[in-house]
Scaffold this motif. Structure first.
Motif, PDB file in Angstrom:
ATOM      1  N   ASN A 102      32.560  -2.651  82.934  1.00 14.96           N
ATOM      2  CA  ASN A 102      31.489  -3.546  83.355  1.00 14.96           C
ATOM      3  C   ASN A 102      30.621  -3.821  82.132  1.00 14.96           C
ATOM      4  O   ASN A 102      29.992  -2.907  81.595  1.00 14.96           O
ATOM      5  CB  ASN A 102      30.656  -2.912  84.469  1.00 14.96           C
ATOM      6  CG  ASN A 102      29.571  -3.853  84.967  1.00 14.96           C
ATOM      7  OD1 ASN A 102      29.843  -4.889  85.550  1.00 14.96           O
ATOM      8  ND2 ASN A 102      28.322  -3.487  84.722  1.00 14.96           N
ATOM      9  N   GLY A 103      30.627  -5.067  81.683  1.00 18.95           N
ATOM     10  CA  GLY A 103      29.886  -5.382  80.472  1.00 18.95           C
ATOM     11  C   GLY A 103      30.460  -4.647  79.281  1.00 18.95           C
ATOM     12  O   GLY A 103      31.661  -4.704  79.013  1.00 18.95           O
ATOM     13  N   ASN A 104      29.613  -3.901  78.585  1.00 16.64           N
ATOM     14  CA  ASN A 104      30.033  -3.193  77.376  1.00 16.64           C
ATOM     15  C   ASN A 104      30.375  -1.729  77.615  1.00 16.64           C
ATOM     16  O   ASN A 104      30.513  -0.959  76.657  1.00 16.64           O
ATOM     17  CB  ASN A 104      28.934  -3.276  76.311  1.00 16.64           C
ATOM     18  CG  ASN A 104      28.842  -4.653  75.690  1.00 16.64           C
ATOM     19  OD1 ASN A 104      29.749  -5.475  75.814  1.00 16.64           O
ATOM     20  ND2 ASN A 104      27.735  -4.924  75.016  1.00 16.64           N
ATOM     21  N   ARG A 124      38.196  -6.583  72.941  1.00 12.98           N
ATOM     22  CA  ARG A 124      36.811  -7.041  72.831  1.00 12.98           C
ATOM     23  C   ARG A 124      36.430  -7.368  71.387  1.00 12.98           C
ATOM     24  O   ARG A 124      35.559  -8.209  71.149  1.00 12.98           O
ATOM     25  CB  ARG A 124      35.860  -5.966  73.381  1.00 12.98           C
ATOM     26  CG  ARG A 124      35.883  -5.794  74.891  1.00 12.98           C
ATOM     27  CD  ARG A 124      35.344  -7.021  75.616  1.00 12.98           C
ATOM     28  NE  ARG A 124      34.024  -7.391  75.153  1.00 12.98           N
ATOM     29  CZ  ARG A 124      32.887  -6.899  75.659  1.00 12.98           C
ATOM     30  NH1 ARG A 124      32.929  -6.021  76.655  1.00 12.98           N
ATOM     31  NH2 ARG A 124      31.722  -7.297  75.186  1.00 12.98           N
ATOM     32  N   HIS A 158      38.603  -7.263  83.382  1.00 19.09           N
ATOM     33  CA  HIS A 158      37.416  -6.640  82.803  1.00 19.09           C
ATOM     34  C   HIS A 158      37.079  -7.185  81.420  1.00 19.09           C
ATOM     35  O   HIS A 158      36.301  -6.573  80.685  1.00 19.09           O
ATOM     36  CB  HIS A 158      37.631  -5.126  82.715  1.00 19.09           C
ATOM     37  CG  HIS A 158      38.076  -4.510  83.996  1.00 19.09           C
ATOM     38  ND1 HIS A 158      37.256  -4.416  85.098  1.00 19.09           N
ATOM     39  CD2 HIS A 158      39.272  -3.990  84.373  1.00 19.09           C
ATOM     40  CE1 HIS A 158      37.916  -3.846  86.095  1.00 19.09           C
ATOM     41  NE2 HIS A 158      39.142  -3.587  85.679  1.00 19.09           N
ATOM     42  N   LEU A 159      37.658  -8.332  81.074  1.00 20.60           N
ATOM     43  CA  LEU A 159      37.405  -8.937  79.770  1.00 20.60           C
ATOM     44  C   LEU A 159      36.685 -10.263  79.929  1.00 20.60           C
ATOM     45  O   LEU A 159      36.935 -10.997  80.890  1.00 20.60           O
ATOM     46  CB  LEU A 159      38.723  -9.171  79.022  1.00 20.60           C
ATOM     47  CG  LEU A 159      39.501  -7.933  78.600  1.00 20.60           C
ATOM     48  CD1 LEU A 159      40.861  -8.337  78.053  1.00 20.60           C
ATOM     49  CD2 LEU A 159      38.729  -7.133  77.557  1.00 20.60           C
ATOM     50  N   PRO A 160      35.789 -10.590  78.992  1.00 17.50           N
ATOM     51  CA  PRO A 160      35.188 -11.925  79.009  1.00 17.50           C
ATOM     52  C   PRO A 160      36.289 -12.970  78.897  1.00 17.50           C
ATOM     53  O   PRO A 160      37.276 -12.777  78.186  1.00 17.50           O
ATOM     54  CB  PRO A 160      34.294 -11.929  77.760  1.00 17.50           C
ATOM     55  CG  PRO A 160      34.058 -10.493  77.442  1.00 17.50           C
ATOM     56  CD  PRO A 160      35.302  -9.772  77.870  1.00 17.50           C
ATOM     57  N   ALA A 161      36.127 -14.038  79.613  1.00 21.34           N
ATOM     58  CA  ALA A 161      37.162 -15.069  79.624  1.00 21.34           C
ATOM     59  C   ALA A 161      37.309 -15.706  78.245  1.00 21.34           C
ATOM     60  O   ALA A 161      36.341 -16.141  77.641  1.00 21.34           O
ATOM     61  CB  ALA A 161      36.831 -16.136  80.656  1.00 21.34           C
ATOM     62  N   GLU A 162      38.527 -15.722  77.731  1.00 27.50           N
ATOM     63  CA  GLU A 162      38.844 -16.436  76.497  1.00 27.50           C
ATOM     64  C   GLU A 162      40.182 -17.115  76.704  1.00 27.50           C
ATOM     65  O   GLU A 162      41.176 -16.472  77.036  1.00 27.50           O
ATOM     66  CB  GLU A 162      38.932 -15.504  75.286  1.00 27.50           C
ATOM     67  CG  GLU A 162      39.279 -16.261  74.013  1.00 27.50           C
ATOM     68  CD  GLU A 162      39.489 -15.347  72.808  1.00 27.50           C
ATOM     69  OE1 GLU A 162      38.836 -15.594  71.786  1.00 27.50           O
ATOM     70  OE2 GLU A 162      40.293 -14.413  72.902  1.00 27.50           O
TER      71      GLU A 162
END
Length: 284
Positions: A102-104, A124, A158-162
């Motif tokens: 969750n987040g970092n 990340r 669990h990763l920011p969308a890229e």
């Protein structure tokens, strides 16, 4: 390129226990004396972890350390079965799964879940492609494709969308056409479609290099002309030998084919960039 998590500093806490401190993130390790660690206020006070500026990963009983430090808050977490009741005593919900972030802040449960935690940090900091490559390198022979896909299935939520196109763009040298990124963005999520986009870009970069080489050659004469011809022959030999080397070290799966193709495109573009600089020096 293989990615390793460097141990910048190691603080030994007892037999089997360690906190691994890194420049951009902290990995909270696991061991048999973790309960002694969390009961030592002086030692816990030394762990100045800040998820607002660091990636923090905890593995097995390291989750207990994170919980005691207040890093998890109301966020659920993963840990091993032995540590589970101790983490629950802190008020943290323990999930029945190997990895959660969750987040970092990320947690993993079970020794064999540690590659997920390492891959999350790589993803990340270096991108999902780098994480997939690292996982593929350590995966069991004969199970590599399935292993990587299963690991990525646990990581992706669990990763920011890229987007894949943005990942390629982030790694790419100057000179890669915008057509490649547009093609990848529109392509279905399968290796054959992505491969078609990369093949088209390879043709474009090959044509660009050939055009730039001929233009530069036309501006030179005498020894400079001969030197460029010799240099280009040497580079072509390097390019061919590198491709053969990558065929030998990478696997035979579709993901391996895409990696080799991307590497080849980048080499072609980098060579064309170098010749463009020589053209600029000649006033063209």
């Amino acid at each position: 390129m293989r990615y390793l998590l460097r141990r910048r500093k190691r603080l030994c806490l007892g037999h089997g226990d360690a906190i691994l401190l890194q420049r951009h993130g902290d990995a909270v390790g696991s061991g048999i004396r973790t309960r002694d660690v969390v009961s030592d206020p002086a030692l816990m006070a030394r762990l100045a972890l800040d998820p607002s500026r660091q990636l923090i990963g905890a593995h097995c009983s390291g989750t207990l350390v994170s919980a005691k430090l207040g890093l998890l808050g109301s966020v659920p977490a993963c840990t091993d079965l032995t540590t589970k009741p101790w983490v629950q005593e802190t008020g943290v919900e323990v999930l029945n799964q190997p990895f959660y972030a969750n987040g970092n802040v990320a947690t993993a449960g079970g020794c064999f879940a540690s590659p997920y935690l390492a891959a999350w940090i790589i993803a990340r900091t270096e991108g999902l492609g780098a994480a997939a490559e690292a996982l593929h390198y350590v995966a069991p022979v004969g199970e590599k494709e399935a292993y990587v896909e299963n690991a990525l299935r646990n990581l992706r939520p669990h990763l920011p969308a890229e987007s894949l196109a943005n990942g390629i763009k982030r790694r790419a040298p100057q000179g890669i056409t915008t057509r490649l990124y547009a093609c990848v963005d529109k392509a279905p999520d399968n290796a054959d479609a992505i491969g078609a986009c990369l093949s088209a870009e390879k043709a474009a970069q090959t044509e660009r290099l050939d055009r730039t080489y001929k233009t530069l050659l036309g501006t030179l004469n005498g020894k400079a002309n001969d030197a460029l011809v010799s240099s280009e022959q040497a580079w072509q030999d390097f390019h061919t030998r590198t491709a053969a080397f990558e065929t030998a070290i990478y696997g035979k799966g579709k993901l391996d084919d895409l990696q080799r193709l991307e590497n080849e495109i980048f080499r072609l573009s980098e060579r064309a960039n170098a010749l463009d600089k020589y053209l600029a020096a000649k006033g063209h």
